[in-house]
Scaffold this motif. Structure first.
Motif, PDB file in Angstrom:
ATOM      1  N   LEU A  51     -11.400 -82.052 -23.954  1.00  0.00           N
ATOM      2  CA  LEU A  51     -11.651 -81.700 -22.333  1.00  0.00           C
ATOM      3  C   LEU A  51     -13.113 -82.307 -22.018  1.00  0.00           C
ATOM      4  CD1 LEU A  51     -10.879 -80.410 -19.600  1.00  0.00           C
ATOM      5  CD2 LEU A  51     -11.987 -78.191 -20.364  1.00  0.00           C
ATOM      6  N   THR A  58       4.841 -84.958  -8.258  1.00  0.00           N
ATOM      7  CA  THR A  58       4.813 -83.472  -8.707  1.00  0.00           C
ATOM      8  C   THR A  58       5.746 -82.746  -7.798  1.00  0.00           C
ATOM      9  OG1 THR A  58       3.136 -81.728  -9.408  1.00  0.00           O
ATOM     10  CG2 THR A  58       2.530 -83.284  -7.473  1.00  0.00           C
ATOM     11  N   TRP A  77       6.711 -76.739  -9.555  1.00  0.00           N
ATOM     12  CA  TRP A  77       6.153 -76.879 -10.894  1.00  0.00           C
ATOM     13  C   TRP A  77       4.729 -76.467 -10.886  1.00  0.00           C
ATOM     14  CZ3 TRP A  77       2.165 -79.094 -13.648  1.00  0.00           C
ATOM     15  CH2 TRP A  77       2.330 -79.193 -15.221  1.00  0.00           C
ATOM     16  N   ASN A  80      -8.886 -74.458 -10.265  1.00  0.00           N
ATOM     17  CA  ASN A  80      -9.938 -74.380 -10.956  1.00  0.00           C
ATOM     18  C   ASN A  80     -11.122 -74.857 -10.547  1.00  0.00           C
ATOM     19  OD1 ASN A  80     -11.693 -74.490 -13.285  1.00  0.00           O
ATOM     20  ND2 ASN A  80     -10.129 -75.229 -14.659  1.00  0.00           N
ATOM     21  N   ARG A 132      -1.259 -86.976 -12.601  1.00  0.00           N
ATOM     22  CA  ARG A 132      -0.972 -85.644 -12.092  1.00  0.00           C
ATOM     23  C   ARG A 132      -1.284 -84.549 -13.145  1.00  0.00           C
ATOM     24  NH1 ARG A 132       5.793 -85.604 -13.275  1.00  0.00           N
ATOM     25  NH2 ARG A 132       5.587 -86.172 -15.654  1.00  0.00           N
ATOM     26  N   CYS A 152     -16.889 -74.813 -17.507  1.00  0.00           N
ATOM     27  CA  CYS A 152     -16.478 -73.818 -16.803  1.00  0.00           C
ATOM     28  C   CYS A 152     -17.127 -72.549 -17.208  1.00  0.00           C
ATOM     29  CB  CYS A 152     -14.894 -73.577 -17.112  1.00  0.00           C
ATOM     30  SG  CYS A 152     -14.219 -75.102 -16.274  1.00  0.00           S
ATOM     31  N   GLY A 168      -3.938 -81.055 -22.158  1.00  0.00           N
ATOM     32  CA  GLY A 168      -3.743 -79.633 -21.623  1.00  0.00           C
ATOM     33  C   GLY A 168      -3.403 -78.648 -22.707  1.00  0.00           C
ATOM     34  N   ASN A 169      -2.307 -78.834 -23.388  1.00  0.00           N
ATOM     35  CA  ASN A 169      -1.526 -78.140 -24.278  1.00  0.00           C
ATOM     36  C   ASN A 169      -2.690 -77.554 -25.218  1.00  0.00           C
ATOM     37  OD1 ASN A 169       1.113 -77.839 -23.286  1.00  0.00           O
ATOM     38  ND2 ASN A 169       1.273 -80.093 -24.020  1.00  0.00           N
ATOM     39  N   MET A 172      -7.939 -84.544 -20.180  1.00  0.00           N
ATOM     40  CA  MET A 172      -7.723 -83.154 -21.044  1.00  0.00           C
ATOM     41  C   MET A 172      -6.722 -83.371 -21.868  1.00  0.00           C
ATOM     42  SD  MET A 172      -7.181 -79.521 -18.950  1.00  0.00           S
ATOM     43  CE  MET A 172      -5.987 -80.248 -18.208  1.00  0.00           C
ATOM     44  N   ARG A 224      -1.467 -68.383 -16.195  1.00  0.00           N
ATOM     45  CA  ARG A 224      -0.738 -68.254 -17.408  1.00  0.00           C
ATOM     46  C   ARG A 224      -1.707 -67.739 -18.411  1.00  0.00           C
ATOM     47  NH1 ARG A 224       2.761 -72.317 -19.860  1.00  0.00           N
ATOM     48  NH2 ARG A 224       1.601 -73.842 -18.718  1.00  0.00           N
ATOM     49  N   ALA A 254      -8.717 -70.779 -14.056  1.00  0.00           N
ATOM     50  CA  ALA A 254      -8.038 -71.917 -14.647  1.00  0.00           C
ATOM     51  C   ALA A 254      -6.505 -72.016 -14.288  1.00  0.00           C
ATOM     52  CB  ALA A 254      -8.434 -72.115 -15.928  1.00  0.00           C
ATOM     53  N   ASN A 255      -5.759 -70.797 -14.949  1.00  0.00           N
ATOM     54  CA  ASN A 255      -4.349 -71.140 -14.840  1.00  0.00           C
ATOM     55  C   ASN A 255      -4.020 -69.700 -15.113  1.00  0.00           C
ATOM     56  OD1 ASN A 255      -1.732 -71.115 -15.971  1.00  0.00           O
ATOM     57  ND2 ASN A 255      -1.884 -73.292 -16.630  1.00  0.00           N
ATOM     58  N   ARG A 282       3.628 -73.308 -13.595  1.00  0.00           N
ATOM     59  CA  ARG A 282       2.996 -73.589 -14.680  1.00  0.00           C
ATOM     60  C   ARG A 282       1.499 -73.311 -14.630  1.00  0.00           C
ATOM     61  NH1 ARG A 282       5.609 -77.219 -18.492  1.00  0.00           N
ATOM     62  NH2 ARG A 282       7.864 -77.360 -17.659  1.00  0.00           N
ATOM     63  N   HIS A 324     -12.247 -66.458 -15.853  1.00  0.00           N
ATOM     64  CA  HIS A 324     -12.275 -67.865 -15.177  1.00  0.00           C
ATOM     65  C   HIS A 324     -10.935 -68.227 -14.865  1.00  0.00           C
ATOM     66  CE1 HIS A 324     -12.734 -71.971 -14.717  1.00  0.00           C
ATOM     67  NE2 HIS A 324     -12.204 -72.320 -15.687  1.00  0.00           N
TER      68      HIS A 324
HETATM   69  N1  ACO Z   1       3.895 -82.208 -11.745  1.00  0.00           N
HETATM   70  C1  ACO Z   1       5.056 -82.414 -12.654  1.00  0.00           C
HETATM   71  N2  ACO Z   1       5.295 -82.541 -13.882  1.00  0.00           N
HETATM   72  C2  ACO Z   1       3.989 -82.450 -14.400  1.00  0.00           C
HETATM   73  C3  ACO Z   1       3.107 -82.379 -14.021  1.00  0.00           C
HETATM   74  C4  ACO Z   1       2.796 -82.097 -12.647  1.00  0.00           C
HETATM   75  N3  ACO Z   1       1.545 -82.076 -11.928  1.00  0.00           N
HETATM   76  N4  ACO Z   1       1.800 -82.473 -15.115  1.00  0.00           N
HETATM   77  C5  ACO Z   1       2.729 -82.722 -16.111  1.00  0.00           C
HETATM   78  N5  ACO Z   1       4.110 -82.631 -15.874  1.00  0.00           N
HETATM   79  C6  ACO Z   1       5.037 -82.826 -16.807  1.00  0.00           C
HETATM   80  C7  ACO Z   1       4.419 -83.487 -18.065  1.00  0.00           C
HETATM   81  O1  ACO Z   1       4.706 -84.907 -17.836  1.00  0.00           O
HETATM   82  C8  ACO Z   1       5.776 -83.009 -19.013  1.00  0.00           C
HETATM   83  O2  ACO Z   1       6.874 -83.878 -18.722  1.00  0.00           O
HETATM   84  P1  ACO Z   1       7.954 -84.208 -20.170  1.00  0.00           P
HETATM   85  O3  ACO Z   1       8.464 -83.181 -20.654  1.00  0.00           O
HETATM   86  O4  ACO Z   1       8.770 -85.010 -19.319  1.00  0.00           O
HETATM   87  O5  ACO Z   1       6.806 -84.929 -20.927  1.00  0.00           O
HETATM   88  C9  ACO Z   1       6.203 -81.758 -18.452  1.00  0.00           C
HETATM   89  O6  ACO Z   1       5.609 -81.583 -17.289  1.00  0.00           O
HETATM   90  C10 ACO Z   1       5.535 -80.583 -19.349  1.00  0.00           C
HETATM   91  O7  ACO Z   1       4.014 -80.747 -19.624  1.00  0.00           O
HETATM   92  P2  ACO Z   1       3.282 -80.034 -20.473  1.00  0.00           P
HETATM   93  O8  ACO Z   1       1.867 -80.540 -20.443  1.00  0.00           O
HETATM   94  O9  ACO Z   1       3.863 -79.665 -21.679  1.00  0.00           O
HETATM   95  O10 ACO Z   1       3.083 -78.643 -19.471  1.00  0.00           O
HETATM   96  P3  ACO Z   1       2.315 -77.270 -19.675  1.00  0.00           P
HETATM   97  O11 ACO Z   1       3.432 -76.347 -19.473  1.00  0.00           O
HETATM   98  O12 ACO Z   1       1.523 -77.389 -20.971  1.00  0.00           O
HETATM   99  O13 ACO Z   1       1.561 -77.218 -18.542  1.00  0.00           O
HETATM  100  C11 ACO Z   1      -0.899 -77.594 -18.027  1.00  0.00           C
HETATM  101  C12 ACO Z   1       0.237 -78.273 -18.228  1.00  0.00           C
HETATM  102  C13 ACO Z   1      -0.659 -76.892 -16.552  1.00  0.00           C
HETATM  103  C14 ACO Z   1      -1.997 -78.651 -17.924  1.00  0.00           C
HETATM  104  C15 ACO Z   1      -1.203 -76.701 -18.980  1.00  0.00           C
HETATM  105  O14 ACO Z   1      -1.394 -77.144 -20.261  1.00  0.00           O
HETATM  106  C16 ACO Z   1      -2.714 -76.082 -18.924  1.00  0.00           C
HETATM  107  O15 ACO Z   1      -2.789 -75.453 -17.902  1.00  0.00           O
HETATM  108  N6  ACO Z   1      -3.409 -76.303 -19.695  1.00  0.00           N
HETATM  109  C17 ACO Z   1      -4.856 -75.622 -19.584  1.00  0.00           C
HETATM  110  C18 ACO Z   1      -5.614 -76.410 -18.421  1.00  0.00           C
HETATM  111  C19 ACO Z   1      -6.740 -75.803 -18.280  1.00  0.00           C
HETATM  112  O16 ACO Z   1      -6.646 -74.699 -17.789  1.00  0.00           O
HETATM  113  N7  ACO Z   1      -7.701 -76.629 -18.392  1.00  0.00           N
HETATM  114  C20 ACO Z   1      -9.040 -76.146 -17.972  1.00  0.00           C
HETATM  115  C21 ACO Z   1      -9.407 -74.948 -18.668  1.00  0.00           C
HETATM  116  S1  ACO Z   1     -11.074 -74.956 -19.376  1.00  0.00           S
HETATM  117  C22 ACO Z   1     -11.648 -75.571 -17.918  1.00  0.00           C
HETATM  118  O17 ACO Z   1     -11.600 -74.883 -16.857  1.00  0.00           O
HETATM  119  C23 ACO Z   1     -12.444 -76.660 -17.859  1.00  0.00           C
END
Ligand code: ACO
Length: 322
Positions: free
Chosen positions: A190, A29, A33, A279, A152, A113, A214-215, A212, A254, A251-252, A37, A249
C-alpha cells in the motif's frame, strides 16, 4: 498524575459529494458492488483550491469552540496527513500561522491511516510530562489528489475530509493508554511510489497515485486490528465487554465488522461513518468520533477504543475515558 482529556471535537467535509452512482459513469463499477464490498455509499471531494490546511482549520475551529478555548491557549499542534499543502513547512505550521499563534511546537506526522492515533500518542505523552497543556490534534487529507480516477480498484475507496480534537491536561482520567506500531516490510502493499527517489530529477509527482494490493491489505488489517485490541485491553486489565464504543479507522465496513466481532461487540457499539465519507486516512477516526459525540451517542464517562491501520504498515490504538 496528569492525564490528557478530549475537551472538544470537530470535523469538516468538503461540500462536493460524489455518490457511487456518479462513479458508474466514469468507470466499470456499480453502486451495488461498492456497497457490498466496502460499505461505502458516497465520498466528499475537495474543491479546486481547497487544501489540507483549509479543511484542518475548519475542523480545528469547531473543536476549539466545543472546548471553549481561544487559539492562544494552544501550546502544541500536531497534524496527521499524507497530503500536506506543501512538502515543507508542515501543515501544522501553516495552521499555527492561520490561527495567529506563535512559538509553540507544531509538526506533522506521516503514518498514513494511523496518523491520527500516532499524533494522539505523541500529544498525550507531551501533556503527561507537562511539556504541553492544550494540544490541537488533527487528521486531514485530500486523498482525491493522490487517487487514480481510472483505477476502479482504488478510486471507489477514498475521500477527503478532516477531523480534530483539543486535548487538555486534567486530573481526571482521559486517555488511558495509546499503542503504536509499524512494520516496514509491507511497504509495497500500500503505497504512493513517487517521491525524490534516487535520481537528480527532483520531485516526481506525475502519476503519484495510491497503489494497493487490496486483498493482502484486507487480510493484514483484520488480523492486526484483532491483535492491537488484545494488546490494549490486556495492557490495562480491561475486559472487552467494558468497551462502550469502538471507533475504528473507517476503511471498509467488512474490516470494521471483523474487528467488532473479535471484540464480541455488537455493531450497535461501533461508530461507522465510512458509508458517508469513504476512507479519509488519518481524518477517519476523528471524523467518526465527532459524529458520535455531536449526535449524543458518545457520553462523558464512557470507555472508547480507537483502532487504526494503514500504509507502512502502521497500526495503533487508544483507550480513552471520554
Ligand atoms: N467495481 C467493480 N468490480 C471491481 C471493483 C470495482 N470498483 N474493484 C475490483 N473489482 C472486481 C475485481 O476486478 C475482481 O474481478 P475478477 O474476479 O473478475 O478478477 C472482483 O471485483 C473481486 O475483486 P477483489 O479484489 O477480490 O475484491 P474484494 O472483495 O477483495 O474487495 C477491496 C476489494 C474492496 C479493495 C478489498 O480488498 C479491501 O477493502 N481491501 C482493503 C482495502 C483497504 O481498506 N485499504 C485501505 C486500508 S489501510 C488504509 O486505509 C490506507
Amino acid at each position: 498524575m496528569t492525564y490528557s482529556r478530549i475537551a472538544g471535537t470537530g470535523a469538516y467535509l468538503p461540500e462536493k459529494v460524489v455518490a457511487n452512482k456518479d462513479l458508474e459513469k466514469s468507470m466499470e463499477t456499480s453502486d451495488e458492488w461498492i456497497r457490498e464490498r466496502t460499505g461505502i455509499c458516497r465520498r466528499h471531494i475537495a474543491a479546486d483550491g481547497e487544501t489540507c490546511s483549509d479543511m484542518a482549520l475548519a475542523a480545528a475551529r469547531q473543536a476549539m469552540e466545543m472546548a471553549e478555548i481561544e487559539a492562544t491557549a494552544i501550546d502544541l499542534i500536531i497534524v496527521g496527513t499524507v497530503t500536506p499543502d506543501k512538502l515543507f513547512p508542515s501543515t501544522a505550521c501553516i495552521i499555527q500561522r492561520r490561527l495567529g499563534i506563535h512559538g509553540c511546537p507544531a509538526f506533522d506526522i506521516q503514518a498514513a491511516c494511523s496518523g491520527f492515533v500516532y499524533a494522539l500518542d505523541v500529544a498525550n505523552r507531551q501533556i503527561q510530562t507537562g511539556a504541553a497543556t492544550t494540544a490541537l490534534v488533527i487528521g486531514s487529507e485530500v486523498l482525491s489528489r493522490i487517487t487514480d480516477w481510472e483505477d476502479r480498484g482504488t478510486a471507489v475507496l477514498f475521500g477527503d475530509g478532516a477531523g480534530a480534537v483539543i486535548l487538555q491536561a486534567s486530573d481526571e482520567q482521559g486517555i488511558i493508554s495509546t499503542h503504536i506500531h509499524s512494520d516496514g516490510q509491507y511497504e509495497d502493499l500500500l503505497h504512493v511510489p513517487q517521491g525524490f527517489g534516487t535520481s537528480s530529477d527532483g520531485l516526481r509527482t506525475e502519476g503519484a497515485f495510491i497503489q494497493m494490493d487490496g486483498n493482502a491489505v484486507f487480510r493484514r488489517a483484520v488480523a492486526t486490528l484483532g491483535s492491537i485490541a488484545r494488546e490494549t485491553l490486556a495492557g490495562n486489565g480491561i475486559d472487552k465487554h467494558d468497551i462502550d464504543w469502538l471507533i475504528p479507522h473507517q476503511a471498509n465496513l467488512r474490516i470494521i465488522s471483523a474487528a467488532a466481532k473479535k471484540l464480541d461487540l455488537s455493531m450497535d457499539h461501533v461508530v461507522v461513518t465510512v458509508d458517508e465519507h469513504a476512507n479519509t486516512s488519518s481524518a477517519s477516526i476523528p471524523l467518526a468520533l465527532n459524529t458520535a459525540v455531536r449526535d449524543g451517542r458518545i457520553q462523558r464517562g464512557q470507555l472508547l477504543l480507537f483502532e487504526a491501520f494503514g500504509a507502512g504498515f502502521t497500526w495503533g490504538s487508544a483507550l480513552i475515558r471520554f
